[in-house]
Design an enzyme around this catalytic site. Structure first.
Site, short mmCIF file in Angstrom:
data_model
loop_
_atom_site.label_atom_id
_atom_site.label_comp_id
_atom_site.label_asym_id
_atom_site.label_seq_id
_atom_site.Cartn_x
_atom_site.Cartn_y
_atom_site.Cartn_z
N GLU A 266 0.86 -1.18 0.00
CA GLU A 266 0.00 0.00 0.00
C GLU A 266 0.90 1.24 0.00
OE1 GLU A 266 -3.53 -0.61 2.07
OE2 GLU A 266 -4.26 1.40 1.79
N GLU B 254 -2.04 0.62 13.40
CA GLU B 254 -3.18 1.03 12.57
C GLU B 254 -4.50 0.88 13.33
OE1 GLU B 254 -3.67 -1.42 9.10
OE2 GLU B 254 -4.94 0.08 8.14
#
Ligand code: BGC
Length: 723
Positions: free
Chosen positions: A341, A606
């Site tokens: 990502e 996260e």
């Protein structure tokens, strides 16, 4: 005036595939050279060597921008590296270029292709000059870097023989896209020694560096000819102590090294890795930890903020916030540096921008990125989810696209320079107009939104990450907030903003009517209350704040996602619930900021529960251990715990507002921010039941401090108070 636009874009005459290629130019200056300047750029990433010596220290140059619109070039003084006979060699790799989804649609020199452009200017001592431009006189050979990929890593073949060069192919590509370096250089920083050699239960050889880092490994290897060794990189070990890579998704994060029997010290040059642990596969030599060093790589931002207190876990949290920023400010503010990502997610950037701007000087960094945001903004004003827009033009999510307004405004507040507002004004305006065009009755109830991403209410969170606060509430609240900031920006620039003032009032009234009743939020989430309070939407702040406090107490912890977490602590402490905010800060059970510290985190996770209390992992499809977003609590540490704030009417800390809210549980706080005016310090310490304060105001600044309801004016120098 730069020369590079007169040069030619050149590419390899061979199919480059996943290997790097090297462009060579041999030359001998005609006479004595007074100055030699090399300008280079690439579609891809490059590094230049002159007579075998690296030119400059920019890693992954020319950086990552909106490739279709803007590509930076760098300028290097190479006078000292020049000889009578010279070999200039520039290695070209893929970099971020292949990430773009536009690749399939793009024809020649589309997003799969790499190309180089360079100009070497020789200023002779007698006043003459000569410029060598990239053209078909440059020779292209293969590179020992046989494979390079931002996510998967690099393969180096020490036995590789480049063979004869072939003329570079000149290609027709726009040169107007070339801009001079705008952001910070990306450079090497800390060198971290290996801490521990681990033989895992699975029988693998693993090295721990003790810190989750973005960068690469420098290692020494010998082996016998043709022996191939591999090094894998990852962030965590699983609950059994084995090397865990599932959360990297498809990213291989590997270095492959083909030995030639000689000793080599190597570090990758065309990629980066997010890792704390290494796994050695088929290692040919005895494993000596001295042969492994991790090098942190990030944008060369100047460190400006420090925070310390009497609670070691909070100090570790602050450390993790700093490392989260280092790891994710590699030319572009990325969500994470490890899995497949590593993109410039707008929501993450806006949530963290204030903390970022106190920790480090990020004015240049954000000026560049916001330039890309503006370049990639869609014609209808919608802002792509990630900048550079490598996911195509999909965009327009509330709290993500609002980066277009929130980031420039914060950069202005932190550094006091109007230039960012002037540059971004049209982009801000386009975003406001997009929301206005999509709103109905002043409420924004349509479109795709990420919601309160990863909040903790949603029982379906495993599959759906959008949170449980109504999306139309979040979208309408941000419509109001961004409009408010846009009005402020317009007023700073001397514009008539009356039209938008009316718009803001109308949104506010519609919001209260639809989402609130007698000061309470109809949607009973913490985030709903937080947005109404922090954005100034509620007309009964005491009622809304009491509702928020009740929601927090009932849950016993925070339940907010990306959206609510950004302002939760402020919404509490601004409204008389500072002690409850400290409860949240100091909580060590899951979910909380300190829970991850108790689990050994060295960067911000996260998810609140990226790793579960039993050491098992959350959903491998989306679990990173280096995601700076929740590190946004850093701005509360500076602004409330230490109480250092700028004043909107004298931004950039020309006027400082000291407003610390001490809490005995921290014992003491010591913080400083190096502003453009100088170093600002705030300290407090409990001595029994009294608090000793000390504030330092830099030269040329003024400050205020509120003591027992009385506003005290402070001039430059250090001031002490007891209360
Ligand atoms: C990213 C986030 C991002 C999100 C969109 C994720 O995959 O890692 O941080 O903001 O997608 O909601």
């Amino acid at each position: 005036m730069s020369d590079i636009r007169k040069a030619n874009w050149v590419k390899s005459p061979m199919t480059q595939g996943d290997a790097a290629v090297v462009f060579h130019k041999q030359f001998s200056p005609a006479k004595e050279v007074a100055a030699a300047t090399l300008e280079v750029s690439a579609l891809g990433v490059y590094f230049a060597e002159l007579n075998g010596e690296r030119v400059g220290d920019f890693i992954l140059a020319p950086g990552w921008t909106s490739y279709a619109n803007r590509v930076q070039f760098q300028s290097y003084d190479v006078t000292a590296q020049l000889k009578a006979e010279n070999d200039l060699a520039i290695t070209l790799g893929k970099g971020w270029r292949f990430l773009s989804k536009e690749s399939e649609a793009a024809p020649f020199l589309g997003f799969q292709d790499n190309a180089l452009i360079a100009a070497l200017r020789l200023d002779y001592a007698d006043g003459d000059k000569e410029i060598l431009f990239t053209d078909d006189s440059w020779q292209v050979t293969g590179s020992p870097i046989r494979y390079n990929n931002i996510y998967n890593g690099e393969t180096y073949d020490a036995q590789f023989c480049p063979g004869e060069g072939r003329p570079a192919a000149v290609v027709d590509h726009d040169k107007h896209i070339l801009i001079s370096q705008q952001g910070e250089f990306v450079t090497e920083h800390e060198r971290l020694p290996a801490m521990e050699l681990i033989h895992t239960p699975a029988g693998e050889t693993v090295i721990d560096f003790g810190q989750n880092v973005t960068g690469y490994l420098e290692f020494t290897i010998q082996g016998s000819p043709s022996h191939t060794a591999q090094i894998n990189h990852t962030e965590v070990l699983d609950k059994d102590g084995n090397f865990y890579t599932e959360n990297l998704r498809s990213a291989k994060q590997t270095v492959t090294f083909v030995c030639d029997g000689n000793k080599h010290t190597y570090k990758p040059k065309l990629t980066f890795y997010g890792f704390r642990y290494l796994r050695l596969i088929d290692w040919p030599d005895e494993v000596d930890l001295k042969n492994f060093t991790t090098i942190a790589v990030h944008s060369d931002m100047k460190r400006s903020g420090y925070f310390e207190c009497g609670e070691p876990l909070v100090n570790q949290l602050f450390h993790n916030i700093i490392w989260g920023q280092k790891g994710n400010f590699l030319d572009v503010p990325t969500d994470c540096p490890q899995r497949d990502e590593r993109l410039g997610w707008t929501g993450d950037a806006q949530v963290f921008v204030r903390t970022a701007s106190y920790n480090f000087d990020v004015e240049k960094f954000f000026t560049k990125w916001l330039g890309d945001l503006k370049a990639d903004q869609n014609e209808d004003g919608s802002v792509p989810h990630v900048i550079p827009a490598s996911l195509g033009n999909m965009g327009g999510s509330a709290a993500w696209a609002d980066a277009a307004v929130i980031c420039p405004w914060q950069i202005y507040l932190s550094y006091g320079n109007k230039a960012i507002l002037t540059k971004q004004y049209s982009s801000m305006k386009q975003w406001i107009e997009y929301m206005r065009a999509n709103a109905k009755g002043f409420l924004w109830t349509t479109g795709f939104h990420f919601g309160d991403w990863l909040d903790l209410h949603d029982p379906e969170q495993k599959n759906g990450s959008f949170g449980s606060s109504p999306k139309e509430l979040i979208a309408s609240a941000y419509f109001y907030y961004s409009t408010s900031l846009f009005i402020k920006a317009g007023l700073v620039l001397g514009k008539d903003m009356s039209e938008y003032e009316l718009l803001r009032e109308n949104i506010g009234a519609a919001f209260r009517k639809r989402f609130m009743k007698e000061g309470k939020m109809k949607a009973k989430t913490q985030t709903a209350c937080v947005l109404a309070l922090y954005f100034g939407l509620t007309d009964q702040p005491e009622v809304t704040a009491a509702q928020l406090a009740e929601r927090v107490r009932k849950a016993g912890h925070l339940t907010t996602g990306f959206v609510g977490t950004a302002y939760l602590m402020h919404a509490l402490s601004d409204n008389g619930y500072a002690s409850l905010a400290y409860d949240l800060l100091l909580r060590t059970e899951c979910p909380s900021w300190l829970y991850q510290i108790t689990m050994g985190a060295t960067t911000i996770w996260e998810r609140w529960d990226s790793m579960k209390p039993d050491g098992s992992m959350n959903d491998a499809g989306m679990t990173s251990f280096n995601h700076y977003a929740y590190g946004c609590v850093g701005d509360w540490l500076y602004g409330v715990a230490a109480g250092i704030n700028t004043d909107e009417s004298a931004p950039g800390f020309q006027h400082i507002v000291f407003r610390p809210i001490p809490d005995k549980r921290l014992g003491y706080v010591k913080a400083s921010i190096e502003s453009r005016q100088g170093v600002i310090r705030s300290e407090w310490r409990y001595e029994g039941d009294t608090v000793q304060y000390s504030f330092t105001v830099p030269e040329g600044c003024t400050a205020t401090f509120l003591l027992e309801g009385k506003e005290i004016e402070l001039l430059e120098g250090t001031h002490n108070f007891t209360k």
